[in-house]
Every structure is written in C-alpha cells, then in structure tokens.
Write an enzyme that holds these catalytic residues in place. Structure first.
Site, short mmCIF file in Angstrom:
data_model
loop_
_atom_site.label_atom_id
_atom_site.label_comp_id
_atom_site.label_asym_id
_atom_site.label_seq_id
_atom_site.Cartn_x
_atom_site.Cartn_y
_atom_site.Cartn_z
N GLY A 158 -76.90 15.94 -2.05
CA GLY A 158 -77.46 16.57 -0.86
C GLY A 158 -78.65 15.77 -0.36
O GLY A 158 -78.77 14.57 -0.64
N ARG A 159 -79.53 16.44 0.39
CA ARG A 159 -80.69 15.73 0.94
C ARG A 159 -81.51 15.05 -0.14
O ARG A 159 -81.88 13.87 -0.03
CB ARG A 159 -81.61 16.73 1.68
CG ARG A 159 -81.10 17.24 3.01
CD ARG A 159 -82.21 18.08 3.64
NE ARG A 159 -81.83 18.64 4.93
CZ ARG A 159 -81.33 19.86 5.10
NH1 ARG A 159 -81.13 20.62 4.04
NH2 ARG A 159 -81.03 20.31 6.30
N ILE A 160 -81.82 15.79 -1.21
CA ILE A 160 -82.68 15.24 -2.26
C ILE A 160 -81.95 14.15 -3.04
O ILE A 160 -82.51 13.09 -3.33
CB ILE A 160 -83.17 16.37 -3.19
CG1 ILE A 160 -84.08 17.32 -2.41
CG2 ILE A 160 -83.90 15.79 -4.41
CD1 ILE A 160 -84.45 18.59 -3.16
N ARG A 181 -69.59 18.01 -5.68
CA ARG A 181 -68.47 18.94 -5.73
C ARG A 181 -67.53 18.80 -4.54
O ARG A 181 -66.39 19.24 -4.59
CB ARG A 181 -69.00 20.38 -5.85
CG ARG A 181 -69.53 20.71 -7.22
CD ARG A 181 -70.17 22.07 -7.28
NE ARG A 181 -71.43 22.10 -6.54
CZ ARG A 181 -72.11 23.20 -6.28
NH1 ARG A 181 -71.66 24.37 -6.68
NH2 ARG A 181 -73.26 23.15 -5.62
N ARG A 239 -82.63 22.52 -11.08
CA ARG A 239 -82.98 23.79 -11.70
C ARG A 239 -82.78 23.64 -13.20
O ARG A 239 -81.91 22.90 -13.65
CB ARG A 239 -82.11 24.93 -11.15
CG ARG A 239 -82.55 25.42 -9.79
CD ARG A 239 -83.87 26.18 -9.86
NE ARG A 239 -84.31 26.70 -8.58
CZ ARG A 239 -85.22 26.14 -7.80
NH1 ARG A 239 -85.77 24.98 -8.16
NH2 ARG A 239 -85.58 26.69 -6.67
N GLU A 268 -87.87 28.54 -17.96
CA GLU A 268 -89.21 28.29 -17.42
C GLU A 268 -90.00 29.59 -17.24
O GLU A 268 -89.45 30.57 -16.75
CB GLU A 268 -89.02 27.58 -16.06
CG GLU A 268 -90.25 26.97 -15.46
CD GLU A 268 -89.91 26.09 -14.27
OE1 GLU A 268 -90.68 26.13 -13.29
OE2 GLU A 268 -88.89 25.37 -14.30
N HIS A 286 -93.19 21.46 -13.31
CA HIS A 286 -92.55 21.77 -12.03
C HIS A 286 -93.40 21.28 -10.85
O HIS A 286 -93.82 22.05 -9.98
CB HIS A 286 -92.28 23.27 -11.91
CG HIS A 286 -91.13 23.58 -11.00
ND1 HIS A 286 -90.16 24.52 -11.30
CD2 HIS A 286 -90.77 23.08 -9.79
CE1 HIS A 286 -89.28 24.58 -10.32
NE2 HIS A 286 -89.63 23.71 -9.40
N GLY A 288 -92.38 19.19 -8.50
CA GLY A 288 -91.52 18.63 -7.46
C GLY A 288 -92.11 18.57 -6.07
O GLY A 288 -92.04 17.54 -5.39
#
Length: 319
Positions: A158-160, A181, A239, A268, A286, A288
C-alpha cells in the site's frame, strides 16, 4: 446553531486543539491509556462525534448496547483501524474515518531506521558504549549486514509499503520483492511474488507493512522464519499481531534469523521478556508517526473528517 459535542480520546498538538475548540463543544480526555469499555459506551451516548485511536476497541459488543447511539461518527486518529469493528459501526449508523496519507512518509522512515539499526547492530552498539565496556575499534568488532544492494521483501504494498520500497531501491540500490493480497502495479522496479514463504527465502530483509485485522493476524509466522536466510532480518511497522511473536522469539533463539526490528508488538504495550533480553532485537515504542508536524497533520485530518460529516458532506477519509 449549537456546536457539536466532540470527544478527543487523546490530547493532540496545540494547533489541533486550538482549531477543535473553535469548531466544537470540545472535551479532551486527559488519560493517555486506551478508553475503557465504560468510557466508550458513555461516549457513544453523550457525544455527537469522537476521535478514538489505537487501543480503543470499539467492538460489536460495545455497539450492541445501542440501537442508534447519539455519536454518529468515529473519526479515528491513525491510518490503522482494526481496533474498530467498522461493520458493527455501520449497522448502528455510525460513520468511521481514518487519516491515511499523513502517516506514510513518517512510518516509512521508521522502517528504514529499524532496517539499518537491526542490520548494523546499532542498538547493541549504543548499549555497549553506554555500558563503559567498549574497548575501542578493531576490524572484526560487531560485524553486521551491509544493507546496500541487498534484497528486501515488503509484505503489503500500500502507500507505506511503496514508500519503504522506494527508499530501499532508490536510496540503497536494493532489489525489491513484494507480497500483496491483490495484484499491484508500481512505478518503480519491483517484483510481486505470489507466495510469501517463497519471497522470504529470497530476501535479506523482510518488512511487514500490511494493515492489521483478522486476515493478516500471524501472517508472518514460523513457516516464514524457517524459510528465511540465517543472515536475514525481519522488521515490523504494521500491527503487532501481523507477526506471530512467539514464533519470532523461537526463530531468534534458534538462530534461524539474524535479528529483528520492531516498532509494534502483539500485546502492546507488553513486550515479552525474551525479546527485551536479546541483543539482536531493536525495540522502539511505536514511534511510526511520532513527529510533531505529522501528528498535527493527522489531527487536522480528523477535524476535516468531523467538519465534513457534521456539514452533511462525505468525509474525505470515510471507510
């Protein structure tokens, strides 16, 4: 016209709060921990809109206590929304939005940070210097993996995932493989591989960048680690439960892979003692999207979604 009652479940940068106070009858929750079930239920009853975030588990059970709650929009702070049962929300006439785009580059940067730290043993080296036990440079000290020119496998394009792949290819001359996928066409050199285990066997670094949720839980598990090179590293910025944490620990302890870089964790904020004890694991809290301008942009996207909804328009980032 009376201002809409809105709850922000976490405090946000000053610029976001200032704008929100102008727009809404605002309540800012003081706690930094996730909302409790009772807080979520009362929020659905009291407010016109809420901004939940990671850890605020708006499950079907929470919604099922209401026919049509007063709260008609959950404007999620973050691109990931697997903590919200979107189908249950829709069934109770609650719109859900998120904040894509704003997080892309910051999250990709953290992926690169973890790739380099894990491959070059930076966390271990920093601890060595701080301990006072470093005896000085020598030619075979802390030899790691040279990243330039190696093969990276991106799980989720995806974008990331694409932002990570671009950094790897154009910045470090890496060959890019990816598992997705669905069929994906990208505008840079990259090979889509149909089988995740096959891809893992060909990579020096495997990066998890796929959305969370039931479909991707434990997507990267024992079979993937067994296929990887003993010199390879795994990085997770998606995740926590995308990676089977127990299988990762077992693979690291058995020497099946060389190291790991983690910004997220399966349970987490609990991090297993076994991971914390290993020198070849980089552990970040975390981080990000943890840059002020990024969190401000995310907050402004939340407000844009709320404003559009309350004005009767389609929110820009409706799910």
């Amino acid at each position: 016209m009376a201002k809409k009652k809105v709850l922000l479940a976490r405090n946000l940068p000053e610029a976001v709060i200032a704008r929100a106070e102008e727009l809404f009858d605002l309540t800012v929750r003081e706690k930094t921990q996730p909302m409790t079930p009772s807080e979520m239920r009362s929020g659905l009853a009291i407010y016109d809109g809420m901004m939940p975030s990671l850890g605020d588990h708006f499950s079907a059970d929470i919604f099922n206590e209401f026919g049509r709650p007063r709260c008609k929009i959950l404007a999620n702070f973050g691109v990931g929304y697997n903590h919200i049962d979107v189908d249950a929300a829709r069934a109770h006439s609650v719109t859900v939005t998120n904040t894509p785009g704003a997080v892309t580059d910051a999250t990709a940067d953290i992926a690169m940070t973890l790739i380099l730290m894990s491959a070059r043993r930076a966390g271990e080296g920093e601890r060595l210097v701080r301990s006072g036990a470093w005896e000085g440079w020598h030619p075979t000290q802390m030899l790691g993996l040279h990243v330039s020119g190696k093969t990276v496998g991106i799980v989720g394009m995806g974008r990331i995932g694409q932002a990570i792949a671009r950094r790897c290819h154009f910045g470090f001359g890496m060959e890019v493989l990816f598992f997705n996928r669905s069929e994906k066409t990208v505008d840079f050199p990259a090979e889509q591989v149909a089988d995740l285990v096959d891809m893992a066997s060909r990579c020096d670094i495997v990066v998890a960048a796929t959305p969370g949720g039931a479909e991707t839980r434990h997507l990267i598990g024992a079979d993937v680690f067994a296929a990887m090179k003993q010199t390879a590293h795994v990085v997770n910025i998606s995740r926590g439960d995308v990676v089977d944490e127990a299988a990762l620990i077992a693979a690291l302890q058995a020497g099946e892979i060389a190291g790991a870089g983690l910004d997220v964790y399966e349970f987490e904020p609990q991090v297993p003692d076994a991971l914390r004890a290993m020198e070849n694991v980089v552990l970040l809290p975390h981080l990000g999207t943890a840059a002020e301008e990024v969190r401000t942009d995310m907050g402004m996207m939340v407000l844009d979604n709320l404003v559009a909804f309350f004005e009767g328009r389609e929110p820009p980032n409706k799910l």
